[in-house]
Motif scaffolding. Structure first.
Motif, mmCIF file in Angstrom:
data_model
loop_
_atom_site.group_PDB
_atom_site.id
_atom_site.type_symbol
_atom_site.label_atom_id
_atom_site.label_comp_id
_atom_site.label_asym_id
_atom_site.label_seq_id
_atom_site.Cartn_x
_atom_site.Cartn_y
_atom_site.Cartn_z
ATOM 1 N N VAL A 53 -6.353 -42.005 4.491
ATOM 2 C CA VAL A 53 -4.961 -41.651 4.770
ATOM 3 C C VAL A 53 -4.522 -40.378 4.051
ATOM 4 N N ARG A 54 -5.474 -39.710 3.426
ATOM 5 C CA ARG A 54 -5.137 -38.408 2.810
ATOM 6 C C ARG A 54 -6.137 -37.366 3.271
ATOM 7 N N TYR A 55 -5.631 -36.232 3.721
ATOM 8 C CA TYR A 55 -6.470 -35.116 4.166
ATOM 9 C C TYR A 55 -6.177 -33.937 3.242
ATOM 10 N N PRO A 56 -7.062 -33.710 2.250
ATOM 11 C CA PRO A 56 -6.783 -32.654 1.265
ATOM 12 C C PRO A 56 -6.790 -31.272 1.917
ATOM 13 N N TRP A 57 -5.774 -30.464 1.581
ATOM 14 C CA TRP A 57 -5.653 -29.150 2.205
ATOM 15 C C TRP A 57 -6.824 -28.235 1.867
ATOM 16 N N VAL A 58 -7.326 -28.300 0.636
ATOM 17 C CA VAL A 58 -8.418 -27.387 0.250
ATOM 18 C C VAL A 58 -9.579 -27.485 1.228
ATOM 19 N N ARG A 59 -9.884 -28.697 1.674
ATOM 20 C CA ARG A 59 -11.032 -28.849 2.591
ATOM 21 C C ARG A 59 -10.676 -28.353 3.988
ATOM 22 N N THR A 60 -9.411 -28.588 4.398
ATOM 23 C CA THR A 60 -8.978 -28.122 5.722
ATOM 24 C C THR A 60 -9.055 -26.608 5.782
ATOM 25 N N GLU A 61 -8.527 -25.952 4.750
ATOM 26 C CA GLU A 61 -8.505 -24.481 4.745
ATOM 27 C C GLU A 61 -9.929 -23.911 4.777
ATOM 28 N N ALA B 53 -8.932 -20.322 14.608
ATOM 29 C CA ALA B 53 -9.626 -21.610 14.471
ATOM 30 C C ALA B 53 -8.604 -22.734 14.503
ATOM 31 N N GLU B 54 -8.954 -23.818 15.169
ATOM 32 C CA GLU B 54 -8.072 -24.993 15.220
ATOM 33 C C GLU B 54 -8.909 -26.245 14.987
ATOM 34 N N LEU B 55 -8.409 -27.133 14.155
ATOM 35 C CA LEU B 55 -9.099 -28.388 13.873
ATOM 36 C C LEU B 55 -8.109 -29.538 13.958
ATOM 37 N N ASP B 56 -8.528 -30.612 14.631
ATOM 38 C CA ASP B 56 -7.694 -31.808 14.715
ATOM 39 C C ASP B 56 -7.997 -32.741 13.546
ATOM 40 N N TYR B 57 -6.973 -33.355 13.012
ATOM 41 C CA TYR B 57 -7.147 -34.400 11.994
ATOM 42 C C TYR B 57 -7.474 -35.700 12.720
ATOM 43 N N LEU C 139 1.055 -39.914 17.036
ATOM 44 C CA LEU C 139 1.153 -38.496 16.656
ATOM 45 C C LEU C 139 -0.203 -37.927 16.284
ATOM 46 N N GLY C 140 -0.416 -36.694 16.708
ATOM 47 C CA GLY C 140 -1.615 -35.963 16.338
ATOM 48 C C GLY C 140 -1.254 -34.802 15.427
ATOM 49 N N PHE C 141 -2.250 -34.311 14.700
ATOM 50 C CA PHE C 141 -2.056 -33.221 13.744
ATOM 51 C C PHE C 141 -3.184 -32.224 13.944
ATOM 52 N N THR C 142 -2.804 -30.962 14.079
ATOM 53 C CA THR C 142 -3.790 -29.907 14.303
ATOM 54 C C THR C 142 -3.574 -28.817 13.269
ATOM 55 N N ALA C 143 -4.632 -28.459 12.553
ATOM 56 C CA ALA C 143 -4.555 -27.348 11.602
ATOM 57 C C ALA C 143 -4.990 -26.085 12.333
ATOM 58 N N MET C 144 -4.237 -25.003 12.128
ATOM 59 C CA MET C 144 -4.528 -23.750 12.828
ATOM 60 C C MET C 144 -4.680 -22.612 11.829
ATOM 61 N N TYR C 145 -5.653 -21.749 12.089
ATOM 62 C CA TYR C 145 -5.769 -20.498 11.333
ATOM 63 C C TYR C 145 -5.652 -19.348 12.326
ATOM 64 N N LEU C 146 -4.689 -18.471 12.077
ATOM 65 C CA LEU C 146 -4.506 -17.282 12.911
ATOM 66 C C LEU C 146 -4.622 -16.057 12.008
#
Ligand code: 1HN
Length: 342
Positions: A216-224, A239-243, A256-263
């Motif tokens: 239930v926790r998605y650390p930002w350091v790993r997402t980035e 780049a886009e990644l779904d949680y 609900l869905g969550f998508t991390a995006m890098y632009l």
């Protein structure tokens, strides 16, 4: 042209009302617009600069004991002041916890996730698991899971709550219960112990099923780090990644869905029109986003709401990291999620 209410004789309309019925045909086009929905929601934009002082003022005006959760809710401009939702399906609010404060243990039917915006030392306990809150982390509190917050740091902690509350409320399913403080297990959370590497999950004994929300926790350091690595090999640098649930690959929450995006900076991106609504939260970077002709110049910690089928264009002036919250999972479940090329 379909018949209107006004065309019907007044005494007939009164008889219908007395009988507890109403004619469909005058409402047919409103219930089923042609070609695409006609959203009530309008694009929204909330800068952190404008909300932070108001939130800190709430910290002075209202002790956390009198708030339970000290939150400023983002009201959909299409619904107007007082609206308890940012889109038809998504509730958004900025929550403040001051050093030493706690937000009591409770459980409810709506599902929530929070994106940590500011501060150190905050934590959430979910089902006995103590989860540190670091900036950019996503922490899930799925419906039916006990959760409480605390703060062991020295400066204010702020996070953005996203809930499916509008849906559950509309279904007349929303309620909560209070509980005794949890005793957190004396062990780091699953993201730090069990799911350290993508593709690896703990061995389970035969017939032992994993928890429905094992991480239930998605650390930002790993997402980035994952976004930057993926971006190296993408044609346009985006780049886009779904949680996802690390055991099943399902979206983080059922609704609900969550998508991390890098632009990267200097990029223009025009995603397809989507049938889902979204909220876009800026973790880092700067740029400008146009939603249905309304232009928002954004920076770190700002939040944008995007109605269904909106035309969206992003232009970045700096490398930017965004998290998009959306209701695609519920639309996929109901089998009507759609994308239209522009
Ligand atoms: C809730 O439980 C939290 O746990 C935040 O932090 C916002 C909004 C509506 C209903 C429950 C939380 C909420 C909420």
């Amino acid at each position: 042209m379909l018949g209107t209410m006004e065309e019907l004789p007044k005494d007939y309309r009164n008889s219908l009302a007395s009988a507890g019925v109403t004619p469909l045909w005058p409402m047919m086009r409103k219930a089923l617009p042609y070609g695409a929905p006609e959203p009530v929601s309008a694009p929204g934009f909330w800068t952190y600069e404008s909300l932070r002082p108001l939130l800190m003022q709430a910290g002075e005006l209202t002790p956390v004991e009198k708030a339970e959760r000290r939150v400023l809710v983002m009201s959909d401009p299409g619904r107007g002041p007082g609206a308890m939702q940012a889109t038809a399906s998504i509730y958004l609010g900025l929550q403040l916890l001051l050093p030493g404060e706690t937000a009591p243990n409770h459980i409810h039917t709506p599902s929530a996730a929070r994106i940590i915006v500011e501060g150190e030392g905050g934590y959430t306990v979910v089902d006995g698991e103590k989860l540190p809150m670091d900036e950019g982390d996503i922490i899930l509190t799925p419906g039916g899971e006990w959760h409480e917050h605390g703060h062991e740091g020295t400066e204010p902690v702020v996070w953005l709550d996203a809930l499916d509350l509008p849906i559950i409320f509309y279904l007349e399913g929303s309620y909560s219960r209070e509980g005794k403080d949890q005793s957190p297990r004396n062990r780091p959370d699953a993201s730090q112990v069990e799911y350290l590497a993508s593709g690896l999950a703990p061995v389970r004994e035969k017939d032992v099923v994993s928890r429905p929300y094992p991480m239930v926790r998605y650390p930002w350091v790993r997402t980035e780090a994952a976004l930057l690595e993926l971006a190296k090999y993408s044609d346009n640098g985006v780049a886009e990644l779904d949680y996802v649930n690390p055991e099943t690959g399902a979206p983080a929450l059922p609704t609900l869905g969550f998508t991390a995006m890098y632009l990267p900076g200097g990029q223009t991106l025009a995603p397809p029109l989507r049938s889902c609504s979204s909220a876009i939260h800026v973790v880092k970077g700067r740029g400008r986003t146009t939603v249905n002709g309304e232009t928002f110049d954004w920076g770190p910690k700002d939040t944008i709401s995007v109605p269904v089928f909106a035309e969206v264009t992003h232009e970045t002036s700096e490398d930017a990291f965004l998290i998009r919250v959306h209701d695609r999972p519920i639309q996929e479940t109901l089998r009507y999620y759609e994308e239209r090329k522009r």
